[in-house]
Design a protein around this motif. Structure first.
Motif, PDB file in Angstrom:
ATOM      1  N   ASP A 152       0.800  -1.226   0.000  1.00 44.88           N
ATOM      2  CA  ASP A 152       0.000   0.000   0.000  1.00 44.88           C
ATOM      3  C   ASP A 152       0.836   1.282   0.000  1.00 44.88           C
ATOM      4  O   ASP A 152       0.583   2.189  -0.804  1.00 44.88           O
ATOM      5  CB  ASP A 152      -0.943   0.007   1.205  1.00 44.88           C
ATOM      6  N   GLU A 192       0.454   3.943  -3.009  1.00 46.19           N
ATOM      7  CA  GLU A 192      -0.059   5.290  -2.726  1.00 46.19           C
ATOM      8  C   GLU A 192       0.851   6.334  -3.353  1.00 46.19           C
ATOM      9  O   GLU A 192       0.388   7.319  -3.931  1.00 46.19           O
ATOM     10  CB  GLU A 192      -0.171   5.497  -1.218  1.00 46.19           C
ATOM     11  N   ASP A 209      -0.103   8.768  -6.464  1.00 46.64           N
ATOM     12  CA  ASP A 209       0.099  10.195  -6.230  1.00 46.64           C
ATOM     13  C   ASP A 209       0.978  10.795  -7.324  1.00 46.64           C
ATOM     14  O   ASP A 209       0.668  11.856  -7.879  1.00 46.64           O
ATOM     15  CB  ASP A 209       0.736  10.407  -4.855  1.00 46.64           C
TER      16      ASP A 209
END
Length: 455
Positions: free
Chosen positions: A186, A190, A194
Motif C-alpha cells: 500500500d 499510494e 500520487d
C-alpha cells in the motif's frame, strides 16, 4: 490524446510559470526506452528552445555499446554529428519526486535539414500513425503493463526474490487478483498513484498478477503517441517509487525462474476521424473485413516482428507453453491461450489484443510495430487462419525461439522495412547483434552445473 494535446510554446511557458519551475529534464527515449537527454536551468531551456545530442545517443544498445563497423554507419554518420532536439509542449509534466520545482519534457529528434531522425523510436511511431491519418483513420490503443516488485538486488549473480511487504513477510505463493496481496505494498502504490496524478498519467486498474510480487497496471485507451509517452514515463515513475521503498521494480520479461513472465498486452482498434466509427465493425454490428484483415496482418508479420516485440535474450524465456504467454499466432475470441485475442465487446468497442509483446519492449517501437502489422494486413487484404476455439498451447510453436533467429526473420521481411523505415531496421538490427554477441560471451550457471563434469 494527451491532456495538453493543443499546447503551444506560449502555453508551455505559462504552465512552467504557474508551477514556478526552475529546472527542466529534457528527455529523449532511446532504442531501449531509456530516458536520455540533459537537465537545463529554466532560463536556458526558454532561450534555446531545444538542444543538441549526438545521433548515436538514441541508437545504442542496453549495454551502451555501438557497432564498430558495418551497415550501422550507412545510417549513423561516422563523424558523430548532432541531432537537433525540439520539445513537444504537450508532453510537459512535473517531476513529482524532485526536491526543487522540476518539469520533464519529451523531445523529438530532427536532423540539420529539419527532418525527423528516422531511427528515433518516437519518429517511427509518428511515421506509422501518419499512414493511418492518410486514410482518414485514427488508431486507438490501450496497453496493459505487467511488472515485478523484487527485493533489492545488488549482485547480478544472485537470483531475484519477492520483496517484504508491510506484514514483514515475502510472498511464497502465487496470489493472482488478490486484493490483500496488493495491499501488502500500500505505501508504495499510494506514492505511485500520487505521482501519476501529479503527472496526469491516465492509469486505470491496478491488479496483482499471477507471479509472486507481480503487478499489472492498465491504461485508458487513447492515441498511440500519447500512450507511448505515458508508458515511458510510468516505467520511470514506478522504478523511482520502488527505490524509495527499498525495493526494485523490474520490467524484465522473465526476471524470476519458475514464475510467469511479464507482458505488455496492447488492445488496439481503428476509428474513422470523420465520425468516430470503429472500422472493425459493420453497420449491422458484425465484424468487418478490416477486422479480419488486421488479424491476418498480425499473424503474417508477428514472427518477423519478434525482435521488436521481444527485444532481448531474456525475452524468449517468457514465451513458453502453459505459462500465461503465447507460443503461436493463433487468434480467438475471449481466449487467453492465443497470441491474438479478440475480447468480448460491443461493436463500437470491437478490438484486438496483441498478447505477444513483452513488458521489456520499447513502448514507442512496440506500438508502431503492432500497428504496422495490422496496417499491412488491411492494405494487402490478408485473410486470417480459422479461429482457434480450443487451447492454443496444444498447438505448435510459431514464434522464433531466440533473439538471433528473430533478427534474421526481421532482416528478411521487406514489407516491415517499407512501413517502419529501412534506416530504423538497419540501426536496430545492428545494435541488437552487438547485444547478442555480448550475451554469448557469458557462461551461465546452467552450463557449469550440467556440462562442467558431464561432457
Amino acid at each position: 490524446m494527451t491532456p495538453r494535446e493543443h499546447f503551444n510554446f506560449s502555453d508551455l511557458e505559462n504552465w512552467l510559470n504557474e508551477r514556478r519551475v526552475t529546472e527542466i529534464e529534457c528527455l529523449v527515449p532511446d532504442l531501449t526506452g531509456v530516458a536520455r537527454g540533459k537537465i537545463l536551468p529554466r532560463q536556458k531551456f526558454t532561450e534555446d528552445r531545444g538542444m543538441r545530442l549526438p545521433e548515436a545517443v538514441v541508437a545504442m544498445g542496453v549495454t551502451g555499446e555501438f557497432p564498430e563497423e558495418g551497415p550501422y554507419y550507412d545510417v549513423i554518420t561516422p563523424t558523430d554529428r548532432d541531432m537537433h532536439l525540439r520539445p513537444d509542449p504537450s508532453t510537459v509534466r512535473i517531476v513529482p519526486w524532485a526536491t526543487d520545482p522540476t518539469a520533464q519534457v519529451i523531445h523529438d529528434c530532427f536532423d540539420r535539414d529539419g527532418q525527423l531522425v528516422p531511427f528515433a523510436p518516437r519518429s517511427v511511431l509518428r511515421r506509422v500513425c501518419d499512414l493511418y491519418a492518410g486514410k482518414g483513420w485514427k488508431p486507438v490503443v490501450a496497453p496493459e503493463l505487467e511488472f515485478y516488485l523484487v527485493a533489492r538486488n545488488t549482485d547480478p549473480d544472485m537470483p531475484l526474490k519477492p520483496p517484504v511487504g508491510r506484514s514483514g513477510r515475502s510472498e511464497t505463493s502465487r496470489q493472482a487478483y488478490s486484493i490483500d496481496a496488493v495491499n501488502e505494498f500500500d505505501p508504495l502504490f499510494e506514492d505511485v498513484y500520487d505521482y501519476c496524478e501529479k503527472m496526469q498519467l491516465n492509469v486505470d486498474t491496478l491488479i496483482h498478477e499471477v507471479g509472486a510480487g507481480q503487478m499489472e497496471i492498465n491504461f485508458f485507451h487513447d492515441h498511440p503517441l500519447g500512450l507511448a509517452d505515458e508508458v515511458f514515463l510510468f516505467k520511470r515513475t514506478v522504478r523511482e517509487a520502488a527505490l524509495r521503498h527499498d525495493m526494485f521494480a523490474t520490467f524484465m520479461a522473465k526476471p524470476i525462474a519458475g514464475e510467469p513472465g511479464s507482458a505488455m498486452h496492447v488492445h488496439q482498434s481503428v476509428v474513422r476521424e470523420s465520425d468516430g466509427g470503429n472500422i472493425f465493425s459493420n453497420p449491422d454490428g458484425t465484424p468487418s473485413k478490416e477486422f479480419f484483415w488486421y488479424i491476418g496482418g498480425l499473424q503474417k508479420y508477428t514472427p518477423a516482428a519478434m525482435a521488436l516485440f521481444a527485444p532481448y535474450v531474456n525475452s524468449y524465456r517468457r514465451l513458453a507453453r502453459f505459462t500465461a504467454a503465447p507460443i503461436n499466432i493463433q487468434w480467438g475470441t475471449d481466449n487467453r491461450t492465443v497470441g491474438i485475442r479478440s475480447p468480448l465487446a460491443p461493436p463500437q468497442a470491437r478490438r484486438i489484443e496483441n498478447r505477444v509483446i513483452g513488458a521489456d519492449a520499447n513502448p514507442y517501437v512496440a506500438l508502431a510495430v503492432t500497428l504496422a502489422c495490422g496496417w499491412l494486413g488491411i492494405q494487402k487484404q490478408i485473410e486470417p487462419s480459422p479461429e482457434c476455439k480450443g487451447d492454443a498451447y496444444l498447438g505448435e510453436f510459431q514464434l522464433p525461439r531466440s533473439l538471433g533467429e528473430a533478427l534474421q526473420l526481421l532482416r528478411d521481411e521487406k514489407d516491415l522495412h517499407d512501413v517502419l523505415g529501412e534506416a530504423f531496421i538497419t540501426v536496430y538490427t545492428e545494435v541488437k547483434e552487438i547485444e547478442y554477441a555480448e550475451f554469448m560471451k557469458v557462461i551461465s550457471p546452467w552450463e557449469r552445473e550440467h556440462l562442467l563434469l558431464h561432457v
